[in-house]
Design a protein around this motif. Structure first.
Motif, short mmCIF file in Angstrom:
data_model
loop_
_atom_site.label_atom_id
_atom_site.label_comp_id
_atom_site.label_asym_id
_atom_site.label_seq_id
_atom_site.Cartn_x
_atom_site.Cartn_y
_atom_site.Cartn_z
N LEU A 6 -20.51 13.30 16.46
CA LEU A 6 -19.42 12.97 15.55
C LEU A 6 -18.15 13.63 16.06
O LEU A 6 -18.08 14.85 16.18
CB LEU A 6 -19.75 13.46 14.14
CG LEU A 6 -20.74 12.63 13.30
CD1 LEU A 6 -22.02 12.32 14.05
CD2 LEU A 6 -21.05 13.34 11.99
N THR A 7 -17.13 12.82 16.34
CA THR A 7 -15.95 13.31 17.04
C THR A 7 -14.72 12.52 16.63
O THR A 7 -14.82 11.42 16.09
CB THR A 7 -16.16 13.19 18.56
OG1 THR A 7 -14.94 13.52 19.25
CG2 THR A 7 -16.56 11.78 18.96
N LEU A 86 -23.21 22.24 14.39
CA LEU A 86 -21.76 22.34 14.48
C LEU A 86 -21.42 23.24 15.66
O LEU A 86 -21.89 24.38 15.74
CB LEU A 86 -21.19 22.91 13.18
CG LEU A 86 -19.67 22.91 13.00
CD1 LEU A 86 -19.33 22.84 11.52
CD2 LEU A 86 -19.04 24.16 13.60
N THR A 87 -20.64 22.72 16.61
CA THR A 87 -20.23 23.53 17.75
C THR A 87 -19.03 24.38 17.35
O THR A 87 -18.00 23.85 16.94
CB THR A 87 -19.89 22.65 18.96
OG1 THR A 87 -18.86 21.71 18.60
CG2 THR A 87 -21.11 21.87 19.43
N ILE A 110 -27.70 15.74 15.14
CA ILE A 110 -26.39 15.25 14.72
C ILE A 110 -25.39 16.36 15.03
O ILE A 110 -25.44 17.44 14.43
CB ILE A 110 -26.37 14.89 13.23
CG1 ILE A 110 -27.38 13.77 12.95
CG2 ILE A 110 -24.98 14.48 12.78
CD1 ILE A 110 -27.54 13.44 11.47
N VAL A 111 -24.51 16.09 16.00
CA VAL A 111 -23.64 17.14 16.53
C VAL A 111 -22.20 16.91 16.08
O VAL A 111 -21.61 15.87 16.37
CB VAL A 111 -23.71 17.19 18.07
CG1 VAL A 111 -22.91 18.38 18.59
CG2 VAL A 111 -25.16 17.26 18.54
N LEU A 112 -21.65 17.88 15.38
CA LEU A 112 -20.28 17.83 14.87
C LEU A 112 -19.34 18.52 15.85
O LEU A 112 -19.52 19.70 16.16
CB LEU A 112 -20.19 18.53 13.52
CG LEU A 112 -20.35 17.69 12.26
CD1 LEU A 112 -20.46 18.61 11.05
CD2 LEU A 112 -19.16 16.76 12.09
N CYS A 113 -18.33 17.79 16.32
CA CYS A 113 -17.35 18.36 17.25
C CYS A 113 -16.09 18.76 16.48
O CYS A 113 -15.43 17.91 15.89
CB CYS A 113 -16.98 17.33 18.32
SG CYS A 113 -18.37 16.72 19.28
N GLY A 114 -15.77 20.03 16.52
CA GLY A 114 -14.59 20.51 15.82
C GLY A 114 -13.31 20.22 16.60
O GLY A 114 -13.32 19.94 17.79
N GLY A 142 -14.63 20.55 20.26
CA GLY A 142 -16.07 20.73 20.42
C GLY A 142 -16.74 19.69 21.30
O GLY A 142 -17.96 19.75 21.50
N GLU A 143 -15.97 18.75 21.85
CA GLU A 143 -16.59 17.68 22.64
C GLU A 143 -17.27 18.21 23.90
O GLU A 143 -18.41 17.84 24.21
CB GLU A 143 -15.54 16.63 23.01
CG GLU A 143 -15.12 15.73 21.86
CD GLU A 143 -14.17 16.40 20.88
OE1 GLU A 143 -14.01 15.88 19.76
OE2 GLU A 143 -13.58 17.45 21.24
N VAL A 144 -16.58 19.07 24.63
CA VAL A 144 -17.18 19.63 25.86
C VAL A 144 -18.42 20.46 25.51
O VAL A 144 -19.45 20.38 26.19
CB VAL A 144 -16.15 20.47 26.63
CG1 VAL A 144 -16.82 21.20 27.79
CG2 VAL A 144 -15.02 19.60 27.14
#
Length: 228
Positions: A6-7, A86-87, A110-114, A142-144
């Motif tokens: 999620l970005t 959550l990163t 499910i990965v949340l990118c801040g 948080g994408e990388v």
């Protein structure tokens, strides 16, 4: 293994997903990666996802409503429950043992990118995600970090590397919690630097002993903290 990322910047993942081991794993349906734009869960025509922090301060905060709604809808896209991650620099440090635990205990993430100054605290209070950090430094988003997480887990999926033993002796891995030994290939000699004779001997016992000794030597020189 399934990843839902999620970005605010889904375009960042197109090149990453189309290359090397991950691309092949996706083609073989060993792994699936689905990228979702959080802006699609906004309700205004400008797709606003951030606002100023209450109490003042610099920067913008990601709003709770679109993020929570996005996670809930994405969670419902598969019957397999997803571990929400959550990163964040405030999270638990990502290391190889943690990667191994995650890969063995979960089939979906499910990965949340801040972005910006981070999430409204209520995102964390409501969703109760696992917070993970890739190191004590700050990135623009948080994408990388999410790519690092995906990459570290994908290679632990059986069959992705071709030979499942490929990752066994890697640095920090299950078969070797310290640093890996040096590796060599052709040519045998280059600019006066020779491949160690023991690796050419065919004596598997001697090779194994050399590798263990070099692994320990490497660790003492570069990461002595791993021996404490």
């Amino acid at each position: 293994m399934r990843f839902d990322v999620l970005t605010l910047f889904p375009e960042m993942f197109s090149g990453y997903m189309s290359q090397s081991i991950l691309s092949k794993a996706i083609e073989r349906e060993q792994v699936s990666v689905h990228v979702h734009n959080i802006r699609d869960w906004t309700k205004d025509r400008h797709h606003k996802v951030d606002d100023r922090p209450f109490g003042g301060g610099p920067g913008m905060i990601l709003m709770v409503e679109p993020v929570v709604n996005c996670v809930r809808d994405v969670q419902a896209m598969s019957e397999e429950p997803g571990l929400v991650i959550l990163t964040t620099p405030q999270g638990k440090r990502l290391n190889q043992p943690l990667c191994e635990d995650l890969a063995s205990d979960h089939k979906r993430f499910i990965v949340l990118c801040g972005r910006y100054e981070g999430f409204d605290q209520r995102v964390i209070d409501i969703l109760q995600p696992m917070e993970i950090s890739i190191g004590d430094y700050v990135l623009n988003g948080g994408e990388v970090a999410s790519m690092v997480l995906v990459d570290s887990l994908v290679r632990l999926v059986p069959g992705v590397l071709g030979d499942d033993l490929s990752s066994w002796d890697d640095s920090f891995s299950r078969g070797n919690r310290i640093l890996e030994y040096p590796q060599y290939t052709r040519p045998r000699t280059f600019e006066g630097h020779d491949v160690p004779e023991v690796l050419l001997s065919g004596d598997h016992g001697a090779i194994e002993a050399w590798r263990k000794a070099k692994s320990l030597e490497n660790t003492k020189q570069k990461r002595s903290d791993l021996l404490e």
